[in-house]
Design a protein around this motif. Structure first.
Motif, PDB file in Angstrom:
ATOM      1  N   LEU A 149       0.854  -1.152  -0.241  1.00  0.00           N
ATOM      2  CA  LEU A 149       0.057   0.020   0.004  1.00  0.00           C
ATOM      3  C   LEU A 149       0.653   1.170  -0.040  1.00  0.00           C
ATOM      4  O   LEU A 149       0.622   2.165  -0.649  1.00  0.00           O
ATOM      5  CB  LEU A 149      -1.078  -0.075   1.252  1.00  0.00           C
ATOM      6  CG  LEU A 149      -1.933   1.210   1.400  1.00  0.00           C
ATOM      7  CD1 LEU A 149      -2.921   1.362   0.189  1.00  0.00           C
ATOM      8  CD2 LEU A 149      -2.780   1.242   2.631  1.00  0.00           C
ATOM      9  N   ILE A 150       1.925   1.337   0.837  1.00  0.00           N
ATOM     10  CA  ILE A 150       2.796   2.367   0.780  1.00  0.00           C
ATOM     11  C   ILE A 150       3.340   2.723  -0.587  1.00  0.00           C
ATOM     12  O   ILE A 150       3.800   3.621  -1.014  1.00  0.00           O
ATOM     13  CB  ILE A 150       3.803   2.150   2.124  1.00  0.00           C
ATOM     14  CG1 ILE A 150       3.274   2.204   3.282  1.00  0.00           C
ATOM     15  CG2 ILE A 150       5.005   3.290   1.926  1.00  0.00           C
ATOM     16  CD1 ILE A 150       4.244   1.716   4.482  1.00  0.00           C
ATOM     17  N   LYS A 151       3.970   1.571  -1.221  1.00  0.00           N
ATOM     18  CA  LYS A 151       4.568   1.444  -2.520  1.00  0.00           C
ATOM     19  C   LYS A 151       3.827   1.995  -3.469  1.00  0.00           C
ATOM     20  O   LYS A 151       4.103   2.943  -4.116  1.00  0.00           O
ATOM     21  CB  LYS A 151       5.132  -0.033  -2.729  1.00  0.00           C
ATOM     22  CG  LYS A 151       5.780   0.097  -3.948  1.00  0.00           C
ATOM     23  CD  LYS A 151       6.333  -1.412  -4.176  1.00  0.00           C
ATOM     24  CE  LYS A 151       6.953  -1.643  -5.563  1.00  0.00           C
ATOM     25  NZ  LYS A 151       7.422  -2.780  -6.066  1.00  0.00           N
ATOM     26  N   CYS A 152       2.433   1.726  -3.537  1.00  0.00           N
ATOM     27  CA  CYS A 152       1.566   2.103  -4.386  1.00  0.00           C
ATOM     28  C   CYS A 152       1.313   3.573  -4.335  1.00  0.00           C
ATOM     29  O   CYS A 152       1.149   4.256  -5.173  1.00  0.00           O
ATOM     30  CB  CYS A 152       0.221   1.343  -4.466  1.00  0.00           C
ATOM     31  SG  CYS A 152       0.381  -0.306  -4.983  1.00  0.00           S
ATOM     32  N   THR A 153       1.115   3.963  -2.984  1.00  0.00           N
ATOM     33  CA  THR A 153       1.012   5.482  -2.788  1.00  0.00           C
ATOM     34  C   THR A 153       2.082   6.147  -3.252  1.00  0.00           C
ATOM     35  O   THR A 153       1.975   7.536  -3.797  1.00  0.00           O
ATOM     36  CB  THR A 153       0.553   5.642  -1.182  1.00  0.00           C
ATOM     37  OG1 THR A 153      -0.424   4.829  -0.645  1.00  0.00           O
ATOM     38  CG2 THR A 153       0.434   7.091  -0.804  1.00  0.00           C
ATOM     39  N   VAL A 154       3.397   5.790  -3.114  1.00  0.00           N
ATOM     40  CA  VAL A 154       4.510   6.775  -3.193  1.00  0.00           C
ATOM     41  C   VAL A 154       4.493   6.984  -4.678  1.00  0.00           C
ATOM     42  O   VAL A 154       4.984   7.778  -5.419  1.00  0.00           O
ATOM     43  CB  VAL A 154       5.817   6.097  -2.838  1.00  0.00           C
ATOM     44  CG1 VAL A 154       6.993   6.476  -3.236  1.00  0.00           C
ATOM     45  CG2 VAL A 154       5.846   5.933  -1.220  1.00  0.00           C
ATOM     46  N   LYS A 155       4.189   5.683  -5.515  1.00  0.00           N
ATOM     47  CA  LYS A 155       4.204   5.622  -7.006  1.00  0.00           C
ATOM     48  C   LYS A 155       3.144   6.523  -7.461  1.00  0.00           C
ATOM     49  O   LYS A 155       3.430   7.192  -8.516  1.00  0.00           O
ATOM     50  CB  LYS A 155       3.950   3.984  -7.657  1.00  0.00           C
ATOM     51  CG  LYS A 155       5.362   3.334  -7.486  1.00  0.00           C
ATOM     52  CD  LYS A 155       4.988   2.016  -8.211  1.00  0.00           C
ATOM     53  CE  LYS A 155       6.186   1.314  -8.328  1.00  0.00           C
ATOM     54  NZ  LYS A 155       6.042   0.079  -9.139  1.00  0.00           N
ATOM     55  N   MET A 156       2.015   6.529  -6.962  1.00  0.00           N
ATOM     56  CA  MET A 156       0.939   7.468  -7.452  1.00  0.00           C
ATOM     57  C   MET A 156       1.342   8.972  -7.287  1.00  0.00           C
ATOM     58  O   MET A 156       1.312   9.607  -8.212  1.00  0.00           O
ATOM     59  CB  MET A 156      -0.293   7.157  -6.683  1.00  0.00           C
ATOM     60  CG  MET A 156      -0.935   5.952  -7.100  1.00  0.00           C
ATOM     61  SD  MET A 156      -2.532   5.623  -6.001  1.00  0.00           S
ATOM     62  CE  MET A 156      -3.537   7.108  -6.470  1.00  0.00           C
TER      63      MET A 156
END
Length: 223
Positions: A5-12
């Motif tokens: 979830l953190i990784k997806c948020t950072v990517k977005m």
């Protein structure tokens, strides 16, 4: 689950920032090209020579390349893209934070000079007051030299007539206008400094996000 979830948020967030940088880069390149081509006289109020067009074009190209690196790095997580991208962001963050500090310092110095009635100044307060006086006198001289009619009255005269002490304006424009000028600067300096500080914090957080993606990729490659 939490790490993903953190990784997806950072990517977005990084994708969004790079998209904004891409749009700004296109706008800067278009503006630089228009200035260099000399097709529009509307820019004449903002530049003295075509060197400004070159700077706009160069900055646009730089931001365009940077946004490509950022998108590639965000997608792949590879150091070859994220490392130069994060280093540039770090430099920008330090420069932005320095600019915010300089704005706050200059604004506070001018306020101190006004509170002291512009007498017995020293240190940064004296330097800021002298710099502002030089800038004002130069602008006032340029307004005097400008050819203007009643329909095209120089904006500086309009501001002075509306805000300065009319009794001393003709004799000494600096003395007549320095207090309202400081108030005007303070009105704009505070939000600009706040915005600049916020941008610096965001840039630092983006650097942290890039480091997180690089570490995540490295762990994945080791497995």
């Amino acid at each position: 689950m939490c790490c993903e979830l953190i990784k997806c948020t950072v990517k977005m967030i990084l994708y969004f920032i790079n998209f904004i940088m891409f749009i700004v880069a296109i706008a800067l390149m278009a503006a630089g090209g228009e200035i260099l081509s000399g097709q529009s006289d509307d820019w004449s109020e903002f530049y003295d020579s075509r060197s400004w067009g070159g700077w706009c074009l160069a900055l646009g190209i730089f931001m365009f390349i940077l946004s490509i690196f950022g998108c590639c790095g965000t997608s792949s997580g590879k150091k070859r893209y994220l490392m130069p991208f994060s280093l540039v962001l770090l430099v920008l963050a330090i420069a932005t934070a320095t600019l915010a500090g300089a704005i706050i310092k200059f604004d506070n110095s001018l306020t101190d000079a006004k509170d002291a009635d512009w007498e017995d100044l020293s240190g940064d307060t004296k330097t800021a007051a002298e710099d502002l006086e030089k800038a004002w006198n130069k602008a006032w001289d340029n307004a005097d030299d400008a050819e203007a009619t009643d329909d095209d009255y120089h904006w500086l005269y309009k501001w002075a007539n509306e805000n300065c002490d009319e009794d001393t304006l003709d004799d000494d424009s600096w003395v007549a206008c320095r207090d309202p000028l400081v108030d005007e600067i303070h009105e704009y300096a505070s939000p600009v400094a706040g915005t600049t500080t916020t941008v610096a914090v965001c840039e630092f957080l983006l650097v942290v996000g890039c480091i997180y993606l690089m570490c995540t990729r490295e762990k994945k490659d080791k497995k």
